[in-house]
Motif scaffolding. Structure first.
Motif, PDB file in Angstrom:
ATOM      1  N   PRO A 132     -58.744  36.379 -41.612  1.00  0.00           N
ATOM      2  CA  PRO A 132     -59.172  37.285 -40.537  1.00  0.00           C
ATOM      3  C   PRO A 132     -58.762  38.728 -40.810  1.00  0.00           C
ATOM      4  O   PRO A 132     -57.812  38.991 -41.534  1.00  0.00           O
ATOM      5  CB  PRO A 132     -58.459  36.721 -39.315  1.00  0.00           C
ATOM      6  N   LYS A 133     -59.494  39.654 -40.177  1.00  0.00           N
ATOM      7  CA  LYS A 133     -59.186  41.077 -40.245  1.00  0.00           C
ATOM      8  C   LYS A 133     -58.286  41.438 -39.067  1.00  0.00           C
ATOM      9  O   LYS A 133     -58.587  41.067 -37.915  1.00  0.00           O
ATOM     10  CB  LYS A 133     -60.466  41.900 -40.204  1.00  0.00           C
ATOM     11  N   ASN A 168     -62.596  36.885 -37.624  1.00  0.00           N
ATOM     12  CA  ASN A 168     -63.311  36.422 -38.814  1.00  0.00           C
ATOM     13  C   ASN A 168     -64.689  35.922 -38.378  1.00  0.00           C
ATOM     14  O   ASN A 168     -65.091  36.082 -37.207  1.00  0.00           O
ATOM     15  CB  ASN A 168     -62.515  35.364 -39.583  1.00  0.00           C
TER      16      ASN A 168
END
Length: 1098
Positions: A1001-1002, A1048
């Motif tokens: 994930p970011k 994500n």
């Protein structure tokens, strides 16, 4: 051999100062009344070495005069008895004496001055903790501690430990005595310790600690009492424990305290009868006071001398020095003192005494006595007697009008006498008469050299004491260059005393050299004198040396003397060297080099070195000079070898040679070829190796090359035909030219015709001794070189298969000695027969060369599977049609599993066209292929079997199960949430959480729902799913709601926390507005009746 026990102290107490008056102790009058002086020089002969000095016995009754003289020893002598010390030979008593880093001139301080110094030392505050008296048992240890405060001190003070009055314990440290010192940086206190280890009974006594720093002085006395232990301790005779140390050396005569610390067995001595010590001291020589005091346990030597002074009240008529030597010779200055009316010699046993009757000013001199090759000296100072009133004025009564005469008598006829009279106007009264005696001032420079020069070493203290006289006492003024020197606490100052004036220079500098003037003035007149002070120092460092010549392990260097020699002539130089990459310097000479040229040797060839110089004068060694430029010891090479003639034409000569046998670290830069004509000089044949050595002038040799030759072959051009030349060659490197190598005989400059020879041509066609040259087709190029074509240069013709060669595909290069045919990129079409025709003058020859261009073969035509059984497969194949113009040398067979189709080599370099492949895996299905191979390598392609070979398995056929792939994708999820945090203003704070998800994930951080982007106050980290937000030095304004967001492809998730920033307010951590933020002052507004404390946080 004679050991001088009292050479330096003789000036202070034995040499005496003779003066006219006889009232002062140790003074001898020089007046009309006959006076006499006795000079006695103590010497110790070898036959007294092993004797223990015994106390002086009482004088015999039949010699009352001698006893009187012994008892009338001046009190000044008694107080100034000092320990014996040794001076270097040749140093006269008029020389400057250095005492505790001071240079003094004149008499040593007397007892009164010593008392004054002790009184001043009591006012000093150097010692903040003084050593205390102590008691120790025999065999135990004891430590005495002294502490000095160093707040006002620029450097470490000097401390000395003494036993008794004179015994310095610094040189006695060892097994039983240790001296330690330390420094506490925080309290700035120096701690000095004296530790006595395994004490003995004879260690008991009075000890003294002296501390000095520049003009400050402090001392302390303490006692050590050693008590007997449980066991019985043998008595030790103090006289046998003491011995003279360093016999025959420079420090001969010093008492060896270490003798007390050595273990020795002492025989029990018989009890001696009681002796009156004071009666023994009165009759003893002053030089024996110390021995008697130690023998009978007297520790207060100063008190002992004062008591003897009170006991002796008899005026001394002569001063003496005893000489124990056979047949001495007395010298007064440079002349011999002969016995007569003025000089009377007396001997008593081994003692020799000289009396001087009617002492005068001319007797002021240095006296020597010689005994064989040994010599000792003392100095006699004679002063003028002071002017004294020998008869006082008498009161006289007279009437008015009468003549009154007042009479008085003085000691000198030419004395200046003034009379003062006071008479009242109103009436006559009787008044006492007074006589005021005046004397012009005088400056006594007898202790200086003839030119009144005083020499002092730079950095030392100079104390120049000049005796003066005059009545009333004159006022002394010192000056230099018309500038007066004031009295005070400056570095250069003057000090005035009733009978002397002193010039003090604390730390002598080079600029202090010059002429100093002293002026005396009183009401009787003035006196003036000039004294030259010369400050000597170590010389300046010389200029960096220059290396003028180098060899294989040596060099020659020279330098210039230093600009300033320190006021003393340069005695020589020390030379040091080091490797350039090293920091360690090595001394090259241990004896001074008198010249300014030196030749260092034993260096390593090829290593860079540097050298430097030290200048030396009588004061010391200068600082080192700057290092020289780096240089490398190098050697020339040995001569070149095998110089031969390669070819000769009508105008040229080509020479070739071999490199030198020994090249060395300097390497080889090139060669120089020289020649000269035969008629220029004569040649001398050498019988050593059959070669000619030529003794030719340098101008007769002509250099053939303008630049260095980097090869071992060179052609000399422009030579006249039919001339004869001599040739030589030299090797050149950084060290220079080597010895030349000569050709053995003169060379005729003329071309010689040499016919070509078919054998020679064919011999050089190929290194394999064949007429066929084979090249690889299409991969590499090749060339064919043919040598020995004949002389002069022949005519060459090349043909291929009877036709001309296409120069676009094949290149041909011809030279005087060979011909080369180039094929840049060989092809099959280049194969064939090549004809070479050589023509020299009328001679013709030819040769044929068969060139074959070879290539890799083609693949086999067909590969078949003949049979399959068990784990084996039988293969057959047909050889390739194209063998690459070379024989097939073998085959390579490979196999591949049908599933992976990855090929693996099974057999290499196989010569047959059939093979059996074994050890195959049951259940697999295989394909096979075959490569052909010749001298150029494997064929580019391989022939594969059309069908596959299945290795069947007997029994049930196993079917592999089918599995579905696992799905690892996951939406983001926080495994560790954020927590509410309190932070302190000014200190970094961090927020941490952990998240997982696939794909990764970011992460986005937000404050109060606003994303944090490119803000220098925040730093964001993410490592293995752990997310961190660092807030640098937060303030209350950085408080708020912080959010971490993870996104994500499968989703997103957020998590929040609250951050509060606290500040220090009134000593407590309380939230809210601080009084000061980030170093900016704000106004606090306290409530009524409350107190406010303002803090600044930086």
């Amino acid at each position: 051999m004679i050991l001088f026990l009292l050479q330096c102290p003789l000036r202070a107490h034995t040499g005496k100062t003779a003066a006219c008056g006889g009232e002062q102790p140790g003074a001898v009058e020089s007046s009309s009344s006959p006076q006499h002086v006795t000079l006695m020089l103590p010497l110790l002969f070898p036959f007294l070495e092993n004797e223990v000095p015994a106390p002086a016995p009482p004088p015999p009754p039949e010699e009352p005069n001698k006893e009187k003289e012994a008892k009338t020893t001046p009190a000044k002598d008694e107080e100034e008895v000092s320990p014996p010390s040794a001076l270097p030979p040749g140093l006269g008593s008029r020389a400057l004496e250095r005492k505790d880093s001071e240079w003094s001139l004149g008499e040593s301080p007397g007892g009164e001055e010593q008392d004054k110094q002790n009184a001043n030392s009591q006012l000093s505050t150097l010692l903040i903790e003084k050593p205390q008296s102590g008691t120790v048992k025999v065999g135990e240890n004891i430590t005495f501690i002294a502490k000095v405060k160093a707040e006002d001190l620029l450097r470490k003070p000097t401390i000395k430990w003494f036993k008794g009055k004179w015994m310095d314990l610094a040189s006695k440290a060892g097994k039983h005595l240790q001296l330690k010192e330390s420094f506490e940086r925080h309290s700035r206190v120096y701690t000095f310790e004296m530790q006595i280890i395994k004490a003995k009974e004879n260690f008991a006594g009075n000890y003294r600690c002296e501390v000095t720093y520049k003009d400050k002085f402090d001392s302390c006395s303490f006692d050590l009492e050693v008590r007997e232990s449980t066991g019985t301790t043998p008595n030790i005779d103090i006289r046998s424990a003491f011995k003279r140390s360093g016999e025959g050396q420079e420090d001969a005569g010093e008492l060896d305290f270490s003798g007390l610390l050595k273990r020795r067995e002492v025989k029990q001595q018989e009890e001696e009868p009681e002796i009156d010590v004071w009666e023994l001291l009165k009759n003893a020589n002053p030089s024996e006071y110390e021995k008697i005091a130690f023998q009978y346990g007297i520790t207060d030597l100063r008190g002992m001398l004062k008591r003897l002074k009170r006991m002796r009240r008899v005026e001394k008529k002569s001063a003496g020095v005893v000489v124990r030597c056979p047949a001495p010779r007395w010298l007064c200055g440079e002349r011999t003192a002969s016995e007569g009316l003025r000089y009377i010699f007396e001997h008593k046993g081994c003692e020799r005494i000289m009396f001087i009757n009617n002492c005068m000013l001319t007797d002021d001199s240095e006296y020597y006595v010689t005994a064989g090759d040994e010599k000792c000296s003392t100095e006699l100072f004679v002063r003028e007697p002071p002017i004294m009133v020998t008869k006082q004025l008498e009161d006289t009564n007279a009437y008015c009008g009468e003549r009154v005469e007042l009479e008085c008598e003085v000691s000198e006829d030419d004395a200046n006498v003034k009379c003062y009279v006071f008479t009242p106007d109103a009436y006559s009264v009787t008044l006492p008469a007074k006589v005021h005696v005046v004397d012009p001032p005088k400056i006594i420079l007898d202790g200086l050299d003839a030119d009144n020069t005083v020499t002092v070493i730079a950095g030392n203290k100079l104390r120049l004491e000049i005796p003066i006289s005059g009545e009333p006492p004159p006022k002394a003024i010192w000056s230099r260059a018309d500038k007066a020197i004031a009295e005070g606490s400056g570095r250069i100052r003057a000090e005035s005393y009733p009978d002397s004036s002193t010039l003090v220079i604390d730390v002598a500098e080079r600029d202090d050299s010059g002429v100093y003037h002293i002026n005396l003035k009183n009401e009787a007149g003035e006196a003036h004198a000039s004294i030259k002070i010369k400050v000597v120092d170590i010389p300046d460092p010389p200029v960096a040396p220059k290396v003028t010549e180098v060899g294989d392990d040596w060099c020659i260097m020279n330098w210039e003397p230093p600009v300033y020699d320190g006021g003393s002539p340069i005695l020589g130089y020390f030379i040091e060297r080091k490797k350039k990459q090293s920091s360690r310097w090595m001394r090259l000479n241990f004896e001074l080099c008198k010249d300014t040229t030196f030749e260092p040797k034993k260096m390593i060839e090829g290593v860079a070195y540097e050298v430097r110089i030290f200048a030396v004068n009588a004061v010391g060694v200068s600082k080192p000079s700057m290092p020289s430029k780096p240089f490398v010891p190098l050697a020339v090479t040995s001569p070149p070898t095998l110089l031969t003639v390669d070819s000769v034409t009508d105008t040229t000569v080509t020479m070739k040679w071999r490199p030198p046998d020994q090249i060395g670290a300097a390497g080889l830069d090139g060669y120089v070829l020289e020649y000269c004509f035969e008629g220029s000089t004569s040649a001398k044949q050498s019988d050593e190796n059959g070669e000619a050595a030529y003794d030719l002038p340098a101008e007769d040799w002509i250099v053939a090359n303008t630049e260095l030759i980097d090869k071992t072959k060179f052609t000399i051009t422009g030579l006249p035909t039919d001339a004869k030349i001599f040739v030589r060659v030299k090797a050149i490197n950084a060290a220079g030219a080597s010895e030349p190598k000569y050709y053995s005989q003169p060379i005729l400059v003329k071309e010689i015709i040499v016919c070509c020879n078919s054998f020679d041509i064919l011999l050089m066609l190929s290194r394999s001794w064949k007429l066929t040259k084979q090249l690889s087709s299409g991969r590499v190029g090749g060339h064919l070189r043919v040598y020995n074509l004949g002389k002069p240069r022949p005519e060459l013709t090349w043909k291929k298969d009877g036709a001309e060669i296409d120069k676009n595909q094949i290149n041909i290069r011809n030279s005087e000695t060979d011909t080369i045919i180039f094929i840049r990129k060989a092809e099959r079409s280049h194969s064939g027969k090549y004809d070479l025709e050589v023509k020299v003058d009328k001679f013709v020859d030819s040769a044929t060369i068969d060139i074959q261009i070879v290539d890799r073969p083609g693949p086999p035509e067909l590969v078949k599977i003949e049979d399959v059984w068990g784990e084996n497969v039988a293969l057959t194949w047909i050889p390739p049609k194209d063998d690459g113009n070379a024989a097939i040398t073998g085959y390579t067979i490979q196999k591949a599993d049908k599933k992976s189709m990855e090929w693996f080599t099974v057999i290499e370099h196989y010569h047959r066209t059939n093979a059996t492949i074994t050890e195959l895996v049951i259940g697999n299905e295989y394909y096979f292929r075959v490569f052909a191979e010749n001298m150029c390598g494997l064929s580019e392609d391989a022939t594969m079997t059309k069908e596959s070979a299945v290795i069947a398995k007997d029994g049930k056929i196993y079917k592999n199960p089918v599995y579905d792939d696992f799905d690892f994708t996951e939406a983001p999820m926080f495994t560790q949430p954020l927590v509410n945090t309190y932070a302190v203003a000014g200190y970094n704070a961090t927020l941490n959480c952990s998240v997982r998800g696939n794909p990764k994930p970011k992460i986005t951080w937000m404050k109060n729902k606003v994303a944090i982007v490119d803000d220098p106050r925040y730093r964001m980290f993410s490592n293995q799913g752990v997310c961190t937000l660092e807030i640098r030095k937060p303030s209350p304004y950085d408080g708020g709601i912080y959010c971490c967001k993870a996104v994500n492809d499968l989703g997103e998730v957020e998590i929040e926390c609250k951050l509060e920033v606290k500040v220090i307010y009134q000593g407590l951590n309380t939230p809210g507005q601080p009084v000061f933020l980030e170093g900016q002052q704000q106004v606090a507004s306290p409530s009524a009746g409350s107190s406010c404390k303002v803090c600044l946080q930086i």
